[in-house]
Write a protein that holds these residues in place. Sequence first.
Motif, PDB file in Angstrom:
ATOM      1  N   VAL A 284      66.407  48.731  -4.098  1.00 57.37           N
ATOM      2  CA  VAL A 284      67.085  49.999  -4.683  1.00 57.37           C
ATOM      3  C   VAL A 284      68.613  49.960  -4.493  1.00 57.37           C
ATOM      4  O   VAL A 284      69.129  49.169  -3.777  1.00 57.37           O
ATOM      5  CB  VAL A 284      66.391  50.877  -3.508  1.00 57.37           C
ATOM      6  CG1 VAL A 284      64.910  51.262  -3.872  1.00 57.37           C
ATOM      7  CG2 VAL A 284      66.599  50.528  -2.291  1.00 57.37           C
ATOM      8  N   ARG A 285      69.099  50.896  -5.181  1.00 59.95           N
ATOM      9  CA  ARG A 285      70.541  51.144  -5.263  1.00 59.95           C
ATOM     10  C   ARG A 285      71.015  51.696  -3.935  1.00 59.95           C
ATOM     11  O   ARG A 285      72.109  51.199  -3.447  1.00 59.95           O
ATOM     12  CB  ARG A 285      71.036  51.932  -6.428  1.00 59.95           C
ATOM     13  CG  ARG A 285      72.621  51.902  -6.531  1.00 59.95           C
ATOM     14  CD  ARG A 285      72.812  52.460  -7.872  1.00 59.95           C
ATOM     15  NE  ARG A 285      72.774  53.829  -7.919  1.00 59.95           N
ATOM     16  CZ  ARG A 285      71.573  54.117  -8.891  1.00 59.95           C
ATOM     17  NH1 ARG A 285      71.164  53.100  -9.575  1.00 59.95           N
ATOM     18  NH2 ARG A 285      71.494  55.336  -9.063  1.00 59.95           N
ATOM     19  N   HIS A 286      70.224  52.768  -3.632  1.00 55.75           N
ATOM     20  CA  HIS A 286      70.800  53.351  -2.444  1.00 55.75           C
ATOM     21  C   HIS A 286      69.845  53.017  -1.064  1.00 55.75           C
ATOM     22  O   HIS A 286      68.789  52.986  -1.278  1.00 55.75           O
ATOM     23  CB  HIS A 286      70.544  54.958  -2.776  1.00 55.75           C
ATOM     24  CG  HIS A 286      71.569  55.389  -3.731  1.00 55.75           C
ATOM     25  ND1 HIS A 286      72.664  55.644  -3.385  1.00 55.75           N
ATOM     26  CD2 HIS A 286      71.255  55.867  -4.970  1.00 55.75           C
ATOM     27  CE1 HIS A 286      73.467  55.881  -4.621  1.00 55.75           C
ATOM     28  NE2 HIS A 286      72.554  56.229  -5.403  1.00 55.75           N
ATOM     29  N   ASN A 287      70.595  52.548   0.039  1.00 54.32           N
ATOM     30  CA  ASN A 287      69.870  52.118   1.082  1.00 54.32           C
ATOM     31  C   ASN A 287      70.777  52.459   2.379  1.00 54.32           C
ATOM     32  O   ASN A 287      71.775  53.493   2.069  1.00 54.32           O
ATOM     33  CB  ASN A 287      69.475  50.721   1.041  1.00 54.32           C
ATOM     34  CG  ASN A 287      70.638  49.913   0.684  1.00 54.32           C
ATOM     35  OD1 ASN A 287      71.810  50.142   0.983  1.00 54.32           O
ATOM     36  ND2 ASN A 287      70.381  48.791  -0.218  1.00 54.32           N
ATOM     37  N   ASP A 289      73.081  50.717   3.644  1.00 58.73           N
ATOM     38  CA  ASP A 289      74.277  50.197   3.355  1.00 58.73           C
ATOM     39  C   ASP A 289      75.071  51.021   2.246  1.00 58.73           C
ATOM     40  O   ASP A 289      76.297  51.041   2.332  1.00 58.73           O
ATOM     41  CB  ASP A 289      74.396  48.922   3.069  1.00 58.73           C
ATOM     42  CG  ASP A 289      73.825  47.725   4.294  1.00 58.73           C
ATOM     43  OD1 ASP A 289      73.822  48.207   5.264  1.00 58.73           O
ATOM     44  OD2 ASP A 289      73.253  46.735   3.712  1.00 58.73           O
ATOM     45  N   ASN A 290      74.195  51.654   1.318  1.00 62.10           N
ATOM     46  CA  ASN A 290      74.919  52.584   0.294  1.00 62.10           C
ATOM     47  C   ASN A 290      74.190  54.055   0.456  1.00 62.10           C
ATOM     48  O   ASN A 290      73.302  53.993  -0.774  1.00 62.10           O
ATOM     49  CB  ASN A 290      74.783  51.796  -1.102  1.00 62.10           C
ATOM     50  CG  ASN A 290      75.288  52.645  -2.291  1.00 62.10           C
ATOM     51  OD1 ASN A 290      76.313  53.447  -2.018  1.00 62.10           O
ATOM     52  ND2 ASN A 290      74.676  52.251  -3.154  1.00 62.10           N
ATOM     53  N   PRO A 291      74.061  54.613   1.315  1.00 60.73           N
ATOM     54  CA  PRO A 291      73.399  55.927   1.525  1.00 60.73           C
ATOM     55  C   PRO A 291      73.485  56.825   0.061  1.00 60.73           C
ATOM     56  O   PRO A 291      74.612  56.560  -0.625  1.00 60.73           O
ATOM     57  CB  PRO A 291      73.701  56.441   2.658  1.00 60.73           C
ATOM     58  CG  PRO A 291      75.071  56.090   2.824  1.00 60.73           C
ATOM     59  CD  PRO A 291      75.284  54.752   2.307  1.00 60.73           C
ATOM     60  N   GLU A 315      65.731  55.515   4.752  1.00 63.71           N
ATOM     61  CA  GLU A 315      66.788  54.597   5.093  1.00 63.71           C
ATOM     62  C   GLU A 315      68.127  54.916   4.400  1.00 63.71           C
ATOM     63  O   GLU A 315      69.223  54.740   4.569  1.00 63.71           O
ATOM     64  CB  GLU A 315      66.399  53.017   4.809  1.00 63.71           C
ATOM     65  CG  GLU A 315      65.391  52.512   5.332  1.00 63.71           C
ATOM     66  CD  GLU A 315      66.075  51.886   6.812  1.00 63.71           C
ATOM     67  OE1 GLU A 315      67.261  51.770   6.815  1.00 63.71           O
ATOM     68  OE2 GLU A 315      65.197  51.504   7.768  1.00 63.71           O
ATOM     69  N   ALA A 316      67.964  55.575   3.006  1.00 66.23           N
ATOM     70  CA  ALA A 316      68.906  55.901   2.270  1.00 66.23           C
ATOM     71  C   ALA A 316      69.518  57.351   2.673  1.00 66.23           C
ATOM     72  O   ALA A 316      70.566  57.735   1.891  1.00 66.23           O
ATOM     73  CB  ALA A 316      68.429  56.203   0.755  1.00 66.23           C
ATOM     74  N   VAL A 317      69.185  57.947   3.582  1.00 67.48           N
ATOM     75  CA  VAL A 317      69.684  59.424   4.069  1.00 67.48           C
ATOM     76  C   VAL A 317      71.152  59.076   4.736  1.00 67.48           C
ATOM     77  O   VAL A 317      71.321  58.299   5.651  1.00 67.48           O
ATOM     78  CB  VAL A 317      68.852  60.047   5.214  1.00 67.48           C
ATOM     79  CG1 VAL A 317      69.517  61.448   5.554  1.00 67.48           C
ATOM     80  CG2 VAL A 317      67.359  60.553   4.161  1.00 67.48           C
ATOM     81  N   ALA A 318      71.975  59.409   4.282  1.00 63.96           N
ATOM     82  CA  ALA A 318      73.324  59.266   4.836  1.00 63.96           C
ATOM     83  C   ALA A 318      73.665  59.738   6.600  1.00 63.96           C
ATOM     84  O   ALA A 318      73.110  60.542   6.809  1.00 63.96           O
ATOM     85  CB  ALA A 318      74.601  59.966   3.994  1.00 63.96           C
ATOM     86  N   PRO A 319      74.593  59.220   7.238  1.00 64.59           N
ATOM     87  CA  PRO A 319      74.827  59.563   8.280  1.00 64.59           C
ATOM     88  C   PRO A 319      75.212  61.209   8.287  1.00 64.59           C
ATOM     89  O   PRO A 319      75.943  61.638   7.613  1.00 64.59           O
ATOM     90  CB  PRO A 319      76.062  58.760   8.889  1.00 64.59           C
ATOM     91  CG  PRO A 319      75.942  57.653   7.830  1.00 64.59           C
ATOM     92  CD  PRO A 319      75.339  57.945   6.737  1.00 64.59           C
ATOM     93  N   GLY A 320      74.458  61.862   9.390  1.00 68.32           N
ATOM     94  CA  GLY A 320      74.835  63.386   9.369  1.00 68.32           C
ATOM     95  C   GLY A 320      74.179  64.383   8.483  1.00 68.32           C
ATOM     96  O   GLY A 320      73.926  65.583   8.632  1.00 68.32           O
ATOM     97  N   ALA A 321      73.567  63.584   7.491  1.00 66.15           N
ATOM     98  CA  ALA A 321      72.873  64.348   6.291  1.00 66.15           C
ATOM     99  C   ALA A 321      71.493  64.667   6.845  1.00 66.15           C
ATOM    100  O   ALA A 321      70.964  64.221   7.859  1.00 66.15           O
ATOM    101  CB  ALA A 321      72.679  63.659   4.851  1.00 66.15           C
ATOM    102  N   GLN A 322      70.633  65.438   6.121  1.00 67.57           N
ATOM    103  CA  GLN A 322      69.426  66.373   6.506  1.00 67.57           C
ATOM    104  C   GLN A 322      68.274  65.798   5.404  1.00 67.57           C
ATOM    105  O   GLN A 322      68.478  65.831   4.331  1.00 67.57           O
ATOM    106  CB  GLN A 322      69.438  67.534   6.527  1.00 67.57           C
ATOM    107  CG  GLN A 322      68.320  68.419   7.007  1.00 67.57           C
ATOM    108  CD  GLN A 322      68.349  69.821   7.104  1.00 67.57           C
ATOM    109  OE1 GLN A 322      69.234  70.483   6.372  1.00 67.57           O
ATOM    110  NE2 GLN A 322      67.811  70.609   7.994  1.00 67.57           N
ATOM    111  N   LEU A 323      67.113  65.483   5.985  1.00 68.19           N
ATOM    112  CA  LEU A 323      65.934  65.222   5.211  1.00 68.19           C
ATOM    113  C   LEU A 323      64.947  66.166   5.202  1.00 68.19           C
ATOM    114  O   LEU A 323      64.535  66.569   6.555  1.00 68.19           O
ATOM    115  CB  LEU A 323      65.328  63.683   5.406  1.00 68.19           C
ATOM    116  CG  LEU A 323      63.993  63.414   4.776  1.00 68.19           C
ATOM    117  CD1 LEU A 323      64.248  63.238   3.272  1.00 68.19           C
ATOM    118  CD2 LEU A 323      63.318  62.183   5.319  1.00 68.19           C
ATOM    119  N   VAL A 324      64.646  66.828   4.143  1.00 66.91           N
ATOM    120  CA  VAL A 324      63.457  68.199   4.217  1.00 66.91           C
ATOM    121  C   VAL A 324      62.347  67.529   3.449  1.00 66.91           C
ATOM    122  O   VAL A 324      62.481  67.143   2.075  1.00 66.91           O
ATOM    123  CB  VAL A 324      64.168  69.261   3.522  1.00 66.91           C
ATOM    124  CG1 VAL A 324      63.030  70.604   3.397  1.00 66.91           C
ATOM    125  CG2 VAL A 324      65.533  69.514   4.326  1.00 66.91           C
TER     126      VAL A 324
END
Length: 687
Positions: A284-287, A289-291, A315-324
């Motif tokens: 995957v492109r986003h992980n 290391d590359n959220p 794993e791809a959720v950026a620091p501080g970001a939210q997953l719903v």
Amino acid sequence: MTTRYLRHQRLVDHVEPFVAAGLLDAADVLIIDAAVRRFNASDPDVLLAAALALSVQRRGHVGVDLLAVGELAGNLEPLDERAGGVASPPVWPADLASWQRKVLASSLVSLDGDRKRPFVAQVLPEGRHLLMTQRLWDVQQRLANRLLQLAGAIAAHAPDQDRLHEALSRSLLAGAKPEHREAKEQVARDLAVAARSRLTLVLGGPGTGKTFSIRHLLAALLADRPQLRVVLAAPTGKAAVRMTEAMHEAGRGALANDKCSELLAQLPSSTVHKLLGKRPDGSVRHNRDNPLPADIVVVDEASMVDLVLMGEVVEAVAPGAQLVLLGDRDQLASVDVGTVLADIAQAAADPASPLHPCLVRLTVNYRFADAPLVSAVAAAIQGGSVAGLGAATDLLNGRPATTDAPRDVAAILPIPVETFAHRSEAMRRLAQPYCEMGGYVAVLAGHLRTGGRAALCDTRVRRELLDAIGGYRVLAVHRKGPLGVSGLEKAIGQHVRDVLTAAWQDRKRSHSSRPPARADELPREGGLWLGQLVLVTENAYDVDLRNGDIGVVVCGEGNRLAVVFPVAAPGDDAAGSPATQWPGAREVSIARLPPHMGALAMTVHKSQGSQFRHVGLVLADGPSTLQSRELVYTAITRAQRQLTWVGSERALSTALQRTVTRASGLATLLGARVGGPAAGQEGQSGP
């Protein structure tokens, strides 16, 4: 496939009956055979367990619980439909506890995740162990850790809880019916708490307002911070499109302001695979290391997301970001490995769990307001109690259990298979709703008689036709067989073609004095016929079609057939394809059509996420491990107003008594307690 290439004769003799019966895949046995020399493991019982741990993944299990293998064996559908006629039936180890001890002591198996060994035995409650591959153990462990981290952290964009509650309460209660105000106020309170965490879980059945609630939550957050980056995703292209359409509908609600409505309508939506940038090799492109460049990631239909894919999402959720995560834990699980949403829900239901504050449980159903009987059946099945399942069986068979039971007798029509002298009569009755007034066949036949080919090029006619195709669908348990999708598609298709052929010939007869010739039969092109429903089975961005899109074959330009698909609004095709754009309908030539199949009948699995005004459910006429309570529940909740089901009461009762249990260790890693509250028993009510 044969095991004749195995190097160890003891392994051949031991597993051959399992392979012949379709309980093991020979390719998995070959893998185990190759590992024998390296790990100095030659005990056939151990190798059988290892091969089984590989093969059960093909059925959605994360691993195999060796102490429960007797129960597992009774629920294993043969991997190969051609399997059968085994001369020597498989013989399972007589002493399962001894078998487990032997496997745990093997050089193939680690108890602590030692990466040098190919298998891991995860400790489960009550002295049991779940044997799985090292890869799935790693995925499961990382997913559990990441979910707990998200649940225990506050989102960087989280507003003040009281202020968010006030905004949600004002928005959700605007225009609410008096009987719904208390439930909606509860949702406002629960969302205000759950939305501060970096993990938010909104769970509920169809029509309970999952998307509705999130729409209002996003509006409140965007009103506070318009610069928030929000992305929407779903497991299938069709579900992603529905999310986009739902956000477009936001302008009709009492949202924070017009600017919020505009922002919601512009939110990007895609499949989860496309969001992550999934490559052909599986990377995957986003992980980590590359959220993902997003502050809020919303995933709908999360019950369809498998273990590996969900691991990649978190794993791809950026620091501080939210997953719903939005979904219904009672629906069928993902096609691939795992029961992720159900495992998360089980853990979150425990008030002591770190996941519990993240949970918003919705139980009030609004979609079935016009079909209380369908709603009552779905609720009874969802409860899962003996009394509830008995009540569901009675209601489905037209026997109200109590005097206050819903009396909308037209909502459910049971058609016992015993009443059919010939199967063709069953097919005729299943085809009838397509051909009755309001059905898409009746609409098409009417326009053929009055306007011929030219009428089917008219924009208004196409919009009417596309609206009608969502009115009814036949759902089946299996893909093959007379009562599977293939048999139903052929039989129902014949009845539909007879009606359309008659309309086609009536039009010809009215414009000619000679009787209709063979050349006047229904037009065909590229293996498709005029009026056929078409289901796209692969994403095709060059013509802006996605897996799950349904269209209908009509007459296009130049006397050629084409397929029209519904679109939300007219516009240029972003991919630059030559597909003609219509206000509400897109025409695609048959030559440009991606892989597809007929859509008069589809499997219940394929129907997940869809809604039809009327559903015809066909149960299998023999023993089937696919026919379960979850499958019946999923099928019933596709119907908005009316349900017709075909089968025997015995088959229905057997299906409702059988639940699909997949072996998984995720709930244990998330801290779910044995005997703790079920996910459906804990949480709050809402729209």
